[in-house]
Design a protein around this motif. Structure first.
Motif, PDB file in Angstrom:
ATOM      1  N   GLU A  66       0.834  -1.196   0.000  1.00 29.90           N
ATOM      2  CA  GLU A  66       0.000   0.000   0.000  1.00 29.90           C
ATOM      3  C   GLU A  66       0.869   1.246   0.000  1.00 29.90           C
ATOM      4  N   LEU A  67       0.234   2.380  -0.199  1.00 28.37           N
ATOM      5  CA  LEU A  67       0.859   3.690  -0.112  1.00 28.37           C
ATOM      6  C   LEU A  67       2.215   3.761  -0.813  1.00 28.37           C
ATOM      7  N   PRO A  68       2.245   3.602  -2.122  1.00 22.23           N
ATOM      8  CA  PRO A  68       3.516   3.712  -2.828  1.00 22.23           C
ATOM      9  C   PRO A  68       4.051   5.148  -2.753  1.00 22.23           C
ATOM     10  N   LEU A  69       5.299   5.275  -2.359  1.00 24.29           N
ATOM     11  CA  LEU A  69       5.923   6.593  -2.258  1.00 24.29           C
ATOM     12  C   LEU A  69       7.209   6.599  -3.072  1.00 24.29           C
ATOM     13  N   PRO A  70       7.366   7.583  -3.968  1.00 25.23           N
ATOM     14  CA  PRO A  70       8.633   7.688  -4.681  1.00 25.23           C
ATOM     15  C   PRO A  70       9.720   8.117  -3.699  1.00 25.23           C
ATOM     16  N   VAL A  71      10.882   7.497  -3.799  1.00 17.26           N
ATOM     17  CA  VAL A  71      12.004   7.825  -2.924  1.00 17.26           C
ATOM     18  C   VAL A  71      13.022   8.611  -3.741  1.00 17.26           C
ATOM     19  N   ARG A  95       8.861   3.003  -2.622  1.00 19.53           N
ATOM     20  CA  ARG A  95       8.690   2.251  -1.373  1.00 19.53           C
ATOM     21  C   ARG A  95       7.206   2.002  -1.157  1.00 19.53           C
ATOM     22  N   PHE A  96       6.892   0.768  -0.782  1.00 22.48           N
ATOM     23  CA  PHE A  96       5.521   0.363  -0.480  1.00 22.48           C
ATOM     24  C   PHE A  96       5.455  -0.054   0.983  1.00 22.48           C
ATOM     25  N   LEU A  97       4.444   0.389   1.700  1.00 20.81           N
ATOM     26  CA  LEU A  97       4.202  -0.147   3.030  1.00 20.81           C
ATOM     27  C   LEU A  97       3.478  -1.468   2.847  1.00 20.81           C
ATOM     28  N   ILE A  98       3.923  -2.494   3.551  1.00 15.49           N
ATOM     29  CA  ILE A  98       3.312  -3.825   3.441  1.00 15.49           C
ATOM     30  C   ILE A  98       2.398  -4.015   4.637  1.00 15.49           C
ATOM     31  N   ARG A  99       1.112  -4.163   4.343  1.00 22.76           N
ATOM     32  CA  ARG A  99       0.116  -4.304   5.394  1.00 22.76           C
ATOM     33  C   ARG A  99      -0.209  -5.775   5.588  1.00 22.76           C
ATOM     34  N   GLY A 100      -0.241  -6.154   6.849  1.00 21.18           N
ATOM     35  CA  GLY A 100      -0.684  -7.490   7.242  1.00 21.18           C
ATOM     36  C   GLY A 100      -1.783  -7.309   8.259  1.00 21.18           C
ATOM     37  N   GLY A 101      -2.995  -7.602   7.890  1.00 18.89           N
ATOM     38  CA  GLY A 101      -4.117  -7.338   8.790  1.00 18.89           C
ATOM     39  C   GLY A 101      -4.410  -5.850   8.817  1.00 18.89           C
TER      40      GLY A 101
END
Length: 197
Positions: free
Chosen positions: A43-48, A72-78
């Motif tokens: 989720e929430l892809p952010l260009p670095v 960069r992607f935040l990886i959500r689990g639950g």
């Protein structure tokens, strides 16, 4: 919500999805990622972008120069982010780089939540300052700009993520025009001492 999160290049997203479905998750040095039961989603892809502060000691005409280093992607689990995934541009296109966890994960999420309460619309990006081991949430004032291009405008905001360098407050929004001179001074070479001999 004033944040206009950009879409990552499709090959960057595909590379993260492939990594999530491969042995890379089990081999990652991210205990939180390996311990999740159930599906994981990027989720929430952010260009670095990377800012070489040494280039700014003698500033060029115009805005500071940055270069896109990846997404960069935040990886959500639950219901929470458990890790992040970085991608990088290679001669063959976008590819998965690595998974990681640590303080920047929670700090990024906190800074994004703070930014969502602002009344001005922004395009969120990440700005890395390698010379100071510093990462900031870069709130670009043009929400419709190409996320892979551009430089920080003087009125854009930089929100240092924790841990921030000593003397720079984490999670405090600084205007680029105010923070960049401070960063430049931090990496400037010390003045030469005159010899008295």
């Amino acid at each position: 919500m004033p944040l206009h999160v950009s879409q990552a290049p499709a090959p960057a997203l595909r590379s993260v999805l492939m990594a999530l479905g491969s042995t890379a998750v089990r081999e990652a040095h991210t205990p939180a990622l390996r311990s999740v039961q159930g599906p994981l989603s990027p989720e929430l892809p952010l260009p670095v972008h990377v800012l070489d502060v040494r280039d700014q000691i003698v500033p060029p005409a115009g805005a500071p120069r940055t270069r896109l280093a990846g997404w960069r992607f935040l990886i959500r689990g639950g219901d929470r982010p458990v890790a992040a995934a970085d991608t990088r541009l290679t001669p063959d296109g976008w590819s998965f780089s690595h998974f990681f966890e640590g303080p920047y994960l929670a700090s990024t999420e906190r800074a994004l939540r703070q930014a969502e309460t602002m009344t001005t619309p922004y395009q969120p990006r990440l700005l890395s300052v390698p010379e100071l081991y510093m990462l900031t949430l870069w709130l670009h004032a043009d929400p419709d700009a190409d996320p892979a291009a551009g430089s920080p405008a003087p009125t854009d905001l930089l929100v240092p993520l924790a841990p921030a360098p000593p003397g720079i407050a984490a999670h405090f929004p600084y205007r680029v025009a105010d923070l960049l001179p401070v960063l430049t001074l931090r990496v400037a070479p010390p003045p030469l001492l005159e010899s008295t001999a």
